[in-house]
Design a protein around this motif. Structure first.
Motif, PDB file in Angstrom:
ATOM      1  N   GLU A  83     -26.586 -43.358 -29.553  1.00  0.00           N
ATOM      2  CA  GLU A  83     -25.472 -42.433 -29.545  1.00  0.00           C
ATOM      3  C   GLU A  83     -24.866 -42.354 -30.941  1.00  0.00           C
ATOM      4  O   GLU A  83     -25.056 -43.264 -31.752  1.00  0.00           O
ATOM      5  CB  GLU A  83     -24.395 -42.846 -28.537  1.00  0.00           C
ATOM      6  CG  GLU A  83     -23.719 -44.169 -28.814  1.00  0.00           C
ATOM      7  CD  GLU A  83     -22.664 -44.509 -27.766  1.00  0.00           C
ATOM      8  OE1 GLU A  83     -22.492 -43.706 -26.835  1.00  0.00           O
ATOM      9  OE2 GLU A  83     -22.023 -45.548 -27.887  1.00  0.00           O
ATOM     10  N   PRO A  84     -24.158 -41.257 -31.267  1.00  0.00           N
ATOM     11  CA  PRO A  84     -23.500 -41.173 -32.578  1.00  0.00           C
ATOM     12  C   PRO A  84     -22.459 -42.274 -32.738  1.00  0.00           C
ATOM     13  O   PRO A  84     -21.832 -42.701 -31.760  1.00  0.00           O
ATOM     14  CB  PRO A  84     -22.837 -39.791 -32.542  1.00  0.00           C
ATOM     15  CG  PRO A  84     -23.543 -39.036 -31.475  1.00  0.00           C
ATOM     16  CD  PRO A  84     -23.965 -40.054 -30.463  1.00  0.00           C
ATOM     17  N   ARG A  85     -22.289 -42.725 -33.961  1.00  0.00           N
ATOM     18  CA  ARG A  85     -21.297 -43.759 -34.264  1.00  0.00           C
ATOM     19  C   ARG A  85     -20.135 -43.147 -35.040  1.00  0.00           C
ATOM     20  O   ARG A  85     -20.337 -42.536 -36.085  1.00  0.00           O
ATOM     21  CB  ARG A  85     -21.924 -44.897 -35.071  1.00  0.00           C
ATOM     22  CG  ARG A  85     -22.917 -45.738 -34.318  1.00  0.00           C
ATOM     23  CD  ARG A  85     -23.164 -47.065 -35.040  1.00  0.00           C
ATOM     24  NE  ARG A  85     -23.570 -46.875 -36.415  1.00  0.00           N
ATOM     25  CZ  ARG A  85     -24.837 -46.772 -36.820  1.00  0.00           C
ATOM     26  NH1 ARG A  85     -25.814 -46.828 -35.935  1.00  0.00           N
ATOM     27  NH2 ARG A  85     -25.127 -46.609 -38.095  1.00  0.00           N
ATOM     28  N   PHE A  86     -18.929 -43.333 -34.534  1.00  0.00           N
ATOM     29  CA  PHE A  86     -17.710 -42.909 -35.222  1.00  0.00           C
ATOM     30  C   PHE A  86     -16.742 -44.088 -35.252  1.00  0.00           C
ATOM     31  O   PHE A  86     -16.631 -44.831 -34.271  1.00  0.00           O
ATOM     32  CB  PHE A  86     -17.063 -41.722 -34.508  1.00  0.00           C
ATOM     33  CG  PHE A  86     -17.921 -40.493 -34.463  1.00  0.00           C
ATOM     34  CD1 PHE A  86     -18.043 -39.675 -35.565  1.00  0.00           C
ATOM     35  CD2 PHE A  86     -18.606 -40.153 -33.302  1.00  0.00           C
ATOM     36  CE1 PHE A  86     -18.837 -38.528 -35.517  1.00  0.00           C
ATOM     37  CE2 PHE A  86     -19.395 -39.018 -33.242  1.00  0.00           C
ATOM     38  CZ  PHE A  86     -19.508 -38.205 -34.359  1.00  0.00           C
ATOM     39  N   SER A  87     -16.036 -44.239 -36.353  1.00  0.00           N
ATOM     40  CA  SER A  87     -15.116 -45.366 -36.481  1.00  0.00           C
ATOM     41  C   SER A  87     -13.652 -44.948 -36.451  1.00  0.00           C
ATOM     42  O   SER A  87     -12.772 -45.784 -36.237  1.00  0.00           O
ATOM     43  CB  SER A  87     -15.391 -46.123 -37.787  1.00  0.00           C
ATOM     44  OG  SER A  87     -15.242 -45.264 -38.910  1.00  0.00           O
ATOM     45  N   GLU A  88     -13.364 -43.661 -36.648  1.00  0.00           N
ATOM     46  CA  GLU A  88     -11.975 -43.204 -36.685  1.00  0.00           C
ATOM     47  C   GLU A  88     -11.798 -42.036 -35.711  1.00  0.00           C
ATOM     48  O   GLU A  88     -12.586 -41.087 -35.715  1.00  0.00           O
ATOM     49  CB  GLU A  88     -11.593 -42.771 -38.101  1.00  0.00           C
ATOM     50  CG  GLU A  88     -11.627 -43.921 -39.113  1.00  0.00           C
ATOM     51  CD  GLU A  88     -11.250 -43.457 -40.508  1.00  0.00           C
ATOM     52  OE1 GLU A  88     -10.308 -44.022 -41.081  1.00  0.00           O
ATOM     53  OE2 GLU A  88     -11.896 -42.513 -41.005  1.00  0.00           O
ATOM     54  N   TRP A  89     -10.757 -42.126 -34.917  1.00  0.00           N
ATOM     55  CA  TRP A  89     -10.494 -41.137 -33.876  1.00  0.00           C
ATOM     56  C   TRP A  89      -9.014 -40.749 -33.898  1.00  0.00           C
ATOM     57  O   TRP A  89      -8.153 -41.573 -34.213  1.00  0.00           O
ATOM     58  CB  TRP A  89     -10.816 -41.704 -32.496  1.00  0.00           C
ATOM     59  CG  TRP A  89     -12.216 -42.221 -32.332  1.00  0.00           C
ATOM     60  CD1 TRP A  89     -12.729 -43.391 -32.816  1.00  0.00           C
ATOM     61  CD2 TRP A  89     -13.285 -41.571 -31.647  1.00  0.00           C
ATOM     62  NE1 TRP A  89     -14.043 -43.512 -32.468  1.00  0.00           N
ATOM     63  CE2 TRP A  89     -14.427 -42.415 -31.744  1.00  0.00           C
ATOM     64  CE3 TRP A  89     -13.406 -40.372 -30.943  1.00  0.00           C
ATOM     65  CZ2 TRP A  89     -15.646 -42.088 -31.174  1.00  0.00           C
ATOM     66  CZ3 TRP A  89     -14.617 -40.045 -30.370  1.00  0.00           C
ATOM     67  CH2 TRP A  89     -15.721 -40.891 -30.489  1.00  0.00           C
ATOM     68  N   LEU A  90      -8.730 -39.492 -33.559  1.00  0.00           N
ATOM     69  CA  LEU A  90      -7.365 -39.060 -33.313  1.00  0.00           C
ATOM     70  C   LEU A  90      -7.248 -38.812 -31.813  1.00  0.00           C
ATOM     71  O   LEU A  90      -8.037 -38.048 -31.244  1.00  0.00           O
ATOM     72  CB  LEU A  90      -7.048 -37.787 -34.101  1.00  0.00           C
ATOM     73  CG  LEU A  90      -5.577 -37.476 -34.354  1.00  0.00           C
ATOM     74  CD1 LEU A  90      -4.911 -38.600 -35.132  1.00  0.00           C
ATOM     75  CD2 LEU A  90      -5.425 -36.154 -35.107  1.00  0.00           C
ATOM     76  N   VAL A  91      -6.281 -39.477 -31.179  1.00  0.00           N
ATOM     77  CA  VAL A  91      -6.199 -39.481 -29.721  1.00  0.00           C
ATOM     78  C   VAL A  91      -4.966 -38.707 -29.263  1.00  0.00           C
ATOM     79  O   VAL A  91      -3.856 -38.948 -29.735  1.00  0.00           O
ATOM     80  CB  VAL A  91      -6.148 -40.933 -29.181  1.00  0.00           C
ATOM     81  CG1 VAL A  91      -6.091 -40.924 -27.658  1.00  0.00           C
ATOM     82  CG2 VAL A  91      -7.345 -41.732 -29.673  1.00  0.00           C
ATOM     83  N   PHE A  92      -5.182 -37.797 -28.314  1.00  0.00           N
ATOM     84  CA  PHE A  92      -4.105 -36.978 -27.767  1.00  0.00           C
ATOM     85  C   PHE A  92      -3.868 -37.381 -26.313  1.00  0.00           C
ATOM     86  O   PHE A  92      -4.803 -37.555 -25.537  1.00  0.00           O
ATOM     87  CB  PHE A  92      -4.463 -35.490 -27.861  1.00  0.00           C
ATOM     88  CG  PHE A  92      -4.580 -35.013 -29.276  1.00  0.00           C
ATOM     89  CD1 PHE A  92      -3.487 -34.485 -29.938  1.00  0.00           C
ATOM     90  CD2 PHE A  92      -5.789 -35.141 -29.957  1.00  0.00           C
ATOM     91  CE1 PHE A  92      -3.593 -34.072 -31.246  1.00  0.00           C
ATOM     92  CE2 PHE A  92      -5.897 -34.727 -31.278  1.00  0.00           C
ATOM     93  CZ  PHE A  92      -4.797 -34.187 -31.924  1.00  0.00           C
ATOM     94  N   GLU A  93      -2.596 -37.521 -25.970  1.00  0.00           N
ATOM     95  CA  GLU A  93      -2.194 -37.967 -24.632  1.00  0.00           C
ATOM     96  C   GLU A  93      -1.674 -36.798 -23.818  1.00  0.00           C
ATOM     97  O   GLU A  93      -1.099 -35.849 -24.354  1.00  0.00           O
ATOM     98  CB  GLU A  93      -1.103 -39.032 -24.754  1.00  0.00           C
ATOM     99  CG  GLU A  93      -0.583 -39.556 -23.427  1.00  0.00           C
ATOM    100  CD  GLU A  93       0.614 -40.478 -23.597  1.00  0.00           C
ATOM    101  OE1 GLU A  93       1.734 -40.073 -23.228  1.00  0.00           O
ATOM    102  OE2 GLU A  93       0.424 -41.601 -24.104  1.00  0.00           O
ATOM    103  N   GLY A  94      -1.895 -36.871 -22.517  1.00  0.00           N
ATOM    104  CA  GLY A  94      -1.302 -35.915 -21.587  1.00  0.00           C
ATOM    105  C   GLY A  94      -0.771 -36.642 -20.372  1.00  0.00           C
ATOM    106  O   GLY A  94      -1.302 -37.691 -19.988  1.00  0.00           O
ATOM    107  N   ILE A  95       0.294 -36.119 -19.778  1.00  0.00           N
ATOM    108  CA  ILE A  95       0.860 -36.697 -18.560  1.00  0.00           C
ATOM    109  C   ILE A  95       0.871 -35.629 -17.468  1.00  0.00           C
ATOM    110  O   ILE A  95       0.687 -34.442 -17.739  1.00  0.00           O
ATOM    111  CB  ILE A  95       2.283 -37.252 -18.793  1.00  0.00           C
ATOM    112  CG1 ILE A  95       3.214 -36.129 -19.280  1.00  0.00           C
ATOM    113  CG2 ILE A  95       2.236 -38.411 -19.783  1.00  0.00           C
ATOM    114  CD1 ILE A  95       4.675 -36.561 -19.417  1.00  0.00           C
ATOM    115  N   SER A  96       1.081 -36.047 -16.246  1.00  0.00           N
ATOM    116  CA  SER A  96       0.978 -35.119 -15.115  1.00  0.00           C
ATOM    117  C   SER A  96       2.274 -34.328 -14.916  1.00  0.00           C
ATOM    118  O   SER A  96       2.885 -34.335 -13.849  1.00  0.00           O
ATOM    119  CB  SER A  96       0.581 -35.851 -13.835  1.00  0.00           C
ATOM    120  OG  SER A  96       1.396 -36.974 -13.601  1.00  0.00           O
ATOM    121  N   VAL A  97       2.662 -33.625 -15.976  1.00  0.00           N
ATOM    122  CA  VAL A  97       3.747 -32.645 -15.950  1.00  0.00           C
ATOM    123  C   VAL A  97       3.162 -31.347 -16.481  1.00  0.00           C
ATOM    124  O   VAL A  97       2.626 -31.313 -17.596  1.00  0.00           O
ATOM    125  CB  VAL A  97       4.942 -33.089 -16.821  1.00  0.00           C
ATOM    126  CG1 VAL A  97       6.017 -32.011 -16.848  1.00  0.00           C
ATOM    127  CG2 VAL A  97       5.524 -34.403 -16.308  1.00  0.00           C
TER     128      VAL A  97
END
Length: 452
Positions: free
Chosen positions: A327-341
């Motif tokens: 699989e591709p290897r990535f070391s840095e990620w930007l993570v976005f959150e969502g809630i049930s609203v």
């Protein structure tokens, strides 16, 4: 002695329609669709596939093919394949079929793919209330990498995989599918309020003779009419595997499929060069023609031994998947959150779908600050190797879902900084995705805070 070249058991001629192939394809699940090939356990064999629409979507400068597609015909699958053991005995109901993916890729001479959204009046999608128009982006392959002239400034390695791989249902299991999905179609909108939020496609796709292709079964015969009226659509994943769209099922993966009919009747299709978790635009991976090189084994009695039914009958089981080492290897990620609203501010109780919708919308709005149109980002998040998670499902009332995007796929740094987001004509990513007009009148959801 070197191993033999994999035996080609299901060839594809891309100049011909799915029903014109030497071994005709099928687009329904039914136990009476006859196998088109036999394979013995232990031998490596090659299966070729058309893209899921059978060549309907073209490598051109228009999205009209997506706007007007007849979705009654999809997905086109190669198979069924009857699996025999080394003594010539077929797989039996109650066995586990082990399918190992030895190799895979695009068909030689057809190294391109596409991602798109369907018109809201014809297919829709996860965010169709925000994006009602049909759109399309073409992707070009350079070895393991993909790039698109319609989404400039991104390039990423693909984790190629089949979207669909599964065994034929028994008649008993087929009847279970049709009964529960018909109940959902007839009564679901009263009991599942999620429908109001996602503005989704039909609640279920029930059996229909329109668009049916049943392999060797001759159209117009009494047998064809009977099977077409009963056969299940290939749209959702079910107990037999099917359309699970698990992006990590690539080279080296093993799939442990329950066997419901003699011979297992293995079918596969819907090849993807790359896909993001959730395949959120519906036509959402990088769709392509392709090939699989497979090897099968049979675990006799494996269903009872390894799969515990989660339902009222022994047929209510699900496959097990073993992820391969590539699989591709990535070391840095930007993570976005969502809630049930939801976008109106209404609270939902531990609803992971609403939370994931919020996470995707948050990512789209954020990345559009860096020169992209929202349609470009929507298609990108559907097909790039992003990671979706249900991060919390216990802390009432909010489910929490996250979407992690690898930073390295962009030609600019997309992280927040003390300086303002750079703006200006040089940052506008042109050309945009191919786009049609929306001619319907269903209500469209807008981000009121962003437009004020």
């Amino acid at each position: 002695m070197a191993p033999q070249t994999p035996k080609l058991v299901l060839p594809i001629d891309l100049s011909k329609k799915p029903w014109e192939q030497k071994l005709p394809l099928h687009n329904r699940w039914h136990p009476e669709i006859p196998p088109v090939a036999d394979v013995n356990t232990g031998e490596v064999f090659r299966v070729e596939m058309v893209d899921w629409t059978g060549g309907t979507i073209k490598d051109d400068n228009s999205a009209l093919d997506l706007k007007h597609i007849d979705l009654s015909t999809v997905h086109y699958l190669s198979g069924p394949i009857r699996i025999m053991d080394s003594d010539g005995n077929p797989a039996k109901p109650g066995d586990l079929l082990v399918v190992e993916i030895c190799n895979l890729g695009p068909l030689p001479g057809d190294e391109w793919g596409y991602t798109g959204t369907f018109d809201r009046e014809n297919g829709g999608g996860f965010l169709t209330d925000h994006f009602p128009c049909a759109t399309k982006a073409i992707w070009h392959f350079e070895g393991i990498y993909a790039h698109s002239p319609q989404i400039p400034g991104v390039r990423f390695p693909g984790l190629t995989h089949p979207g669909i791989i599964g065994t034929a249902p028994s008649m008993e299991l087929l009847n279970i599918w049709n009964e529960r999905e018909r109940d959902l179609e007839e009564n679901g909108i009263q009991s599942f309020k999620l429908c109001e939020v996602l503005h989704s496609r039909p609640l279920a796709n029930l059996p229909a003779t329109k668009g049916s292709h049943l392999g060797k079964v001759q159209k117009g015969t009494a047998e064809w009419e009977k099977i077409a009226k009963e056969a299940a659509r290939t749209i959702p994943g079910r107990e037999n595997g099917g359309n699970c769209d698990i992006k990590n099922l690539s080279r080296g993966s093993k799939i442990y499929l329950p066997v419901f009919v003699e011979g297992a009747n293995l079918s596969t299709g819907d090849m993807h060069f790359s896909q993001g978790d959730g395949e959120v635009s519906f036509c959402g991976a990088i769709e392509m023609s392709g090939f699989l090189e497979l090897k099968c084994e049979i675990i006799r009695g494996g269903m009872k031994e390894y799969l515990t039914p989660m339902g009222p009958t022994p047929l209510h089981v699900n496959p097990i998947f073993e992820i391969g080492p590539v699989e591709p290897r990535f070391s840095e990620w930007l993570v976005f959150e969502g809630i049930s609203v939801d976008e109106s501010g209404r609270q939902h109780y531990l609803d992971a779908s609403v939370a994931y919708k919020r996470a995707v919308l948050n990512a789209i709005d954020y990345l559009s600050k860096f020169g992209y149109s929202k349609e470009q980002v929507y298609l990108l998040l559907s097909c790039c190797p992003c990671e979706g998670r249900i991060s919390g499902i216990v802390d009432a009332p909010n489910a929490v879902a996250t979407l992690a995007i690898p930073i390295a796929i962009f030609d600019q740094d997309i992280r927040p900084k003390n300086s303002k987001v750079p703006r200006g004509p040089r940052l506008i990513k042109k050309p945009d995705v191919l786009k049609c007009t929306y001619d319907g009148n269903l209500p469209t959801t807008r981000n009121l805070s962003a437009t004020q």
